[in-house]
Write a protein that holds these residues in place. Structure first.
Motif, short mmCIF file in Angstrom:
data_model
loop_
_atom_site.label_atom_id
_atom_site.label_comp_id
_atom_site.label_asym_id
_atom_site.label_seq_id
_atom_site.Cartn_x
_atom_site.Cartn_y
_atom_site.Cartn_z
N TYR A 1 12.35 10.87 -6.02
CA TYR A 1 11.89 11.08 -4.60
C TYR A 1 11.82 12.56 -4.02
CZ TYR A 1 11.60 10.37 0.21
OH TYR A 1 11.37 10.32 1.71
N ALA B 1 0.36 13.77 -8.20
CA ALA B 1 0.94 12.48 -7.94
C ALA B 1 1.46 12.47 -6.57
CB ALA B 1 2.25 12.82 -8.86
N ARG B 2 2.07 13.43 -5.60
CA ARG B 2 2.22 13.25 -4.25
C ARG B 2 0.94 12.63 -3.26
NH1 ARG B 2 5.97 16.89 -2.34
NH2 ARG B 2 5.00 17.06 -0.33
N LEU C 1 9.09 14.47 -5.77
CA LEU C 1 7.80 13.78 -5.58
C LEU C 1 7.38 13.80 -4.02
CD1 LEU C 1 7.27 11.03 -7.74
CD2 LEU C 1 5.96 13.23 -7.86
N GLY C 2 8.43 13.75 -3.18
CA GLY C 2 8.19 13.57 -2.04
C GLY C 2 8.73 14.52 -0.72
N PHE D 1 -1.52 10.81 -4.80
CA PHE D 1 -1.69 9.56 -5.03
C PHE D 1 -0.57 8.49 -4.52
CE2 PHE D 1 -1.21 6.07 -8.40
CZ PHE D 1 -2.10 5.43 -8.40
N LEU D 2 0.56 8.96 -4.27
CA LEU D 2 1.41 8.16 -3.79
C LEU D 2 1.38 8.31 -2.35
CD1 LEU D 2 4.59 8.91 -6.25
CD2 LEU D 2 3.24 6.84 -6.09
#
Length: 53
Positions: free
Chosen positions: A18, A44-45, A21-22, A47-48
């Motif tokens: 988390y 990926a960030r 990525l976040g 995409f999520l």
């Protein structure tokens, strides 16, 4: 005891995922102003659904 160890390990990995990525934005990174981690997970960030710029 084994279940508690698995749950703890899973939670640690989930929190790390988390963060990278976040939350890791380069400016507030634990790595200072180095943006290699941010650029590595950049797609990926998005995409999520995490905004980063």
């Amino acid at each position: 005891m084994s279940l508690a160890l698995w749950l703890t390990g899973t939670m640690v990995l989930a929190v790390m995922a988390y963060y990278f990525l976040g939350y890791d934005q380069g400016a507030v990174s634990v790595f200072g102003s180095d943006t290699h981690v941010h650029e590595f997970v950049h797609d990926a960030r998005h995409f999520l659904g995490f905004p980063c710029h």
